[in-house]
Design a protein around this motif. Sequence first.
Motif, PDB file in Angstrom:
ATOM      1  N   TRP A 258      32.598  23.606  75.950  1.00  0.00           N
ATOM      2  CA  TRP A 258      33.934  23.118  76.289  1.00  0.00           C
ATOM      3  C   TRP A 258      34.030  22.700  77.755  1.00  0.00           C
ATOM      4  CZ3 TRP A 258      36.963  21.386  72.808  1.00  0.00           C
ATOM      5  CH2 TRP A 258      37.004  21.945  71.532  1.00  0.00           C
ATOM      6  N   GLU A 259      33.230  23.323  78.598  1.00  0.00           N
ATOM      7  CA  GLU A 259      33.268  22.963  80.022  1.00  0.00           C
ATOM      8  C   GLU A 259      32.734  21.558  80.277  1.00  0.00           C
ATOM      9  OE1 GLU A 259      29.539  24.802  82.198  1.00  0.00           O
ATOM     10  OE2 GLU A 259      30.300  26.251  80.739  1.00  0.00           O
ATOM     11  N   HIS A 260      32.015  21.004  79.289  1.00  0.00           N
ATOM     12  CA  HIS A 260      31.477  19.640  79.424  1.00  0.00           C
ATOM     13  C   HIS A 260      32.466  18.569  78.954  1.00  0.00           C
ATOM     14  CE1 HIS A 260      27.419  21.835  78.590  1.00  0.00           C
ATOM     15  NE2 HIS A 260      27.820  22.013  79.844  1.00  0.00           N
ATOM     16  N   VAL A 261      33.572  18.989  78.322  1.00  0.00           N
ATOM     17  CA  VAL A 261      34.527  18.035  77.744  1.00  0.00           C
ATOM     18  C   VAL A 261      35.639  17.766  78.738  1.00  0.00           C
ATOM     19  CG1 VAL A 261      36.085  17.559  75.822  1.00  0.00           C
ATOM     20  CG2 VAL A 261      34.024  18.945  75.442  1.00  0.00           C
ATOM     21  N   ASP A 262      35.793  16.490  79.085  1.00  0.00           N
ATOM     22  CA  ASP A 262      36.872  16.071  79.993  1.00  0.00           C
ATOM     23  C   ASP A 262      37.866  15.251  79.176  1.00  0.00           C
ATOM     24  OD1 ASP A 262      38.533  14.953  81.906  1.00  0.00           O
ATOM     25  OD2 ASP A 262      36.927  14.632  83.361  1.00  0.00           O
ATOM     26  N   PHE A 263      38.921  15.916  78.694  1.00  0.00           N
ATOM     27  CA  PHE A 263      39.917  15.226  77.873  1.00  0.00           C
ATOM     28  C   PHE A 263      40.680  14.178  78.676  1.00  0.00           C
ATOM     29  CE2 PHE A 263      39.483  19.028  75.135  1.00  0.00           C
ATOM     30  CZ  PHE A 263      39.404  18.397  73.889  1.00  0.00           C
ATOM     31  N   GLU A 264      40.923  14.469  79.945  1.00  0.00           N
ATOM     32  CA  GLU A 264      41.727  13.565  80.771  1.00  0.00           C
ATOM     33  C   GLU A 264      41.049  12.210  80.943  1.00  0.00           C
ATOM     34  OE1 GLU A 264      43.758  13.403  85.236  1.00  0.00           O
ATOM     35  OE2 GLU A 264      42.871  15.265  84.475  1.00  0.00           O
ATOM     36  N   ALA A 277      20.757  14.262  82.826  1.00  0.00           N
ATOM     37  CA  ALA A 277      22.220  14.333  82.812  1.00  0.00           C
ATOM     38  C   ALA A 277      22.808  12.966  82.483  1.00  0.00           C
ATOM     39  CB  ALA A 277      22.728  14.815  84.170  1.00  0.00           C
ATOM     40  N   LYS A 278      23.894  12.943  81.710  1.00  0.00           N
ATOM     41  CA  LYS A 278      24.516  11.662  81.367  1.00  0.00           C
ATOM     42  C   LYS A 278      25.970  11.869  80.958  1.00  0.00           C
ATOM     43  CE  LYS A 278      23.544  11.238  76.404  1.00  0.00           C
ATOM     44  NZ  LYS A 278      22.912  10.404  75.367  1.00  0.00           N
ATOM     45  N   LYS A 279      26.714  10.780  80.973  1.00  0.00           N
ATOM     46  CA  LYS A 279      28.098  10.757  80.524  1.00  0.00           C
ATOM     47  C   LYS A 279      28.162  10.084  79.154  1.00  0.00           C
ATOM     48  CE  LYS A 279      30.445  10.585  85.034  1.00  0.00           C
ATOM     49  NZ  LYS A 279      31.201  11.835  84.875  1.00  0.00           N
ATOM     50  N   VAL A 280      28.971  10.639  78.273  1.00  0.00           N
ATOM     51  CA  VAL A 280      29.218  10.025  76.975  1.00  0.00           C
ATOM     52  C   VAL A 280      30.700   9.680  76.918  1.00  0.00           C
ATOM     53  CG1 VAL A 280      29.210  10.341  74.473  1.00  0.00           C
ATOM     54  CG2 VAL A 280      27.378  11.328  75.861  1.00  0.00           C
ATOM     55  N   LEU A 282      34.107   8.692  75.246  1.00  0.00           N
ATOM     56  CA  LEU A 282      34.660   9.032  73.945  1.00  0.00           C
ATOM     57  C   LEU A 282      35.705   8.021  73.491  1.00  0.00           C
ATOM     58  CD1 LEU A 282      35.146  12.842  74.632  1.00  0.00           C
ATOM     59  CD2 LEU A 282      33.337  11.803  73.254  1.00  0.00           C
ATOM     60  N   SER A 283      35.623   7.648  72.222  1.00  0.00           N
ATOM     61  CA  SER A 283      36.635   6.798  71.617  1.00  0.00           C
ATOM     62  C   SER A 283      37.829   7.660  71.217  1.00  0.00           C
ATOM     63  CB  SER A 283      36.058   6.113  70.381  1.00  0.00           C
ATOM     64  OG  SER A 283      35.675   7.084  69.420  1.00  0.00           O
ATOM     65  N   ALA A 284      38.922   7.006  70.823  1.00  0.00           N
ATOM     66  CA  ALA A 284      40.108   7.744  70.391  1.00  0.00           C
ATOM     67  C   ALA A 284      39.821   8.636  69.181  1.00  0.00           C
ATOM     68  CB  ALA A 284      41.248   6.768  70.095  1.00  0.00           C
ATOM     69  N   PRO A 285      39.074   8.147  68.148  1.00  0.00           N
ATOM     70  CA  PRO A 285      38.765   9.028  67.018  1.00  0.00           C
ATOM     71  C   PRO A 285      37.932  10.252  67.417  1.00  0.00           C
ATOM     72  CG  PRO A 285      38.419   6.739  66.405  1.00  0.00           C
ATOM     73  CD  PRO A 285      38.646   6.759  67.880  1.00  0.00           C
ATOM     74  N   ALA A 286      36.960  10.068  68.331  1.00  0.00           N
ATOM     75  CA  ALA A 286      36.141  11.190  68.780  1.00  0.00           C
ATOM     76  C   ALA A 286      36.976  12.201  69.553  1.00  0.00           C
ATOM     77  CB  ALA A 286      34.983  10.688  69.635  1.00  0.00           C
ATOM     78  N   LEU A 287      37.891  11.700  70.392  1.00  0.00           N
ATOM     79  CA  LEU A 287      38.783  12.589  71.130  1.00  0.00           C
ATOM     80  C   LEU A 287      39.684  13.371  70.185  1.00  0.00           C
ATOM     81  CD1 LEU A 287      39.833  10.412  74.203  1.00  0.00           C
ATOM     82  CD2 LEU A 287      38.798  12.685  74.302  1.00  0.00           C
ATOM     83  N   GLN A 288      40.101  12.717  69.090  1.00  0.00           N
ATOM     84  CA  GLN A 288      40.955  13.396  68.115  1.00  0.00           C
ATOM     85  C   GLN A 288      40.212  14.542  67.436  1.00  0.00           C
ATOM     86  OE1 GLN A 288      44.354  12.634  67.533  1.00  0.00           O
ATOM     87  NE2 GLN A 288      44.133  14.665  66.597  1.00  0.00           N
ATOM     88  N   VAL A 289      38.938  14.321  67.104  1.00  0.00           N
ATOM     89  CA  VAL A 289      38.135  15.382  66.490  1.00  0.00           C
ATOM     90  C   VAL A 289      38.042  16.580  67.427  1.00  0.00           C
ATOM     91  CG1 VAL A 289      35.824  16.020  65.681  1.00  0.00           C
ATOM     92  CG2 VAL A 289      36.786  13.798  65.057  1.00  0.00           C
ATOM     93  N   LEU A 290      37.775  16.321  68.701  1.00  0.00           N
ATOM     94  CA  LEU A 290      37.659  17.399  69.681  1.00  0.00           C
ATOM     95  C   LEU A 290      38.997  18.092  69.896  1.00  0.00           C
ATOM     96  CD1 LEU A 290      35.337  15.605  72.243  1.00  0.00           C
ATOM     97  CD2 LEU A 290      34.760  17.672  70.970  1.00  0.00           C
TER      98      LEU A 290
END
Length: 409
Positions: A258-264, A277-280, A282-290
């Motif tokens: 969870w510390e790797h997830v930046d919702f903002e 190390a890398k950034k992924v 997120l699309s709106a559907p992926a953010l909704q799943v999280l």
Amino acid sequence: MRRSGAKTFIAQYRIGGRGNPTRKVTIGQVGKLTVEEARDAAKEVLSKAALGNDVAAERARKKAELTVNALCDEYLSEGCGHKKPLTLEADTGNITNHIVPLLGRKKIGEVTRTDVERFLRDVAKGKTAGEFETDKGTRRVKGGAGAARRAYRVLSGIFTFAVNRGYIVSNPCRGVKAGADGKGERYLSADELQRLGDTLRIAETEGLPTVLNDGVNDKHRPKDLTDRRIEVSPHAIAAIRLLLLTGCRRNEILCLKWEHVDFERGVLNLPDSKTGAKKVYLSAPALQVLSDLCENWRTKDFEYVIEGAKQDTPRDLKRAWTTIRRHAGLGNLRLHDLRHSFASMAVSSGMSLPMIGKLLGHASAATTQRYAHLADDPVKRAAESTAGTIAAAMGGNAGTVVAIRRAGE
């Protein structure tokens, strides 16, 4: 001085005239030897070289007396520092299960190309297959062509390590044809994608119907299967959705915290991956799943997004994926094929290969080239559309198909 910061004293010399290659001899590590001690040792090496005694060649001859077993131990302790834990685990398995049993007692200077070819055949035929009891439980070893190819690649890397250290002159694996893996890449069709989506919805609402395995004794079969349903963890369902919606590798999602997830900002800040190390993004559907996971299924004691059976371990998807794959009728589709499907959709939508490489986190453009052939369909459609527009503007029939005659007709 190595990239890791380790420093080593060496002596470099040439036997004979200027046309002969130079030799290097390791004196010792900085810190274990003082500068004065290293200089004294180097003077001794250079004095022998002046008399025609090749210290490096003599050391190489002694190292060639090493057994393959001893070389493997040295490789695992000193030659794998750059490898990821899972890769190192796989290498160790190939060494323990195949390389040491078949070649461990041979001296590395005596291993020939014929020995390597025999090694490939023996692993492919299942000579090393079986079940073995260890301190950690039963170890099951499988043979086959795929296992032989994977073990061969590890063996070749070990002998390359020996060449780089000057233990042997050439790699006996060079020139041996191990063959391609042949598993290819599998992509979800639109129909398969629909079936997978339907299966995931059924799994998270009412559970999947029970399917009996062939060969089960009748007396062990349940009498009534009408109301029997297989419950699939919401975390497993979310993991499969995230693999599809992000194109991430399996362990990038299963080991996500969870510390790797930046919702903002809508990104995953992965501290480590196959390429670092890398950034992924997120699309709106992926953010909704999280977001749904965080709101409905997150347990405070668990740091992993995809919660496993134990607090400090990520989830294993093998059983859940097998159940979902069977219900959706997806054959032998692998979890990694979801990543390939993500890439194929990106290509079909007209994205460039460099952009797809960034989406997938490829370190090399050559890796993304495997998807180049998928760009043919959108390019073909674009060509047909453009030519049709031009033909219509010129007053021609854009829909006429002209048959090409064969020679002699």
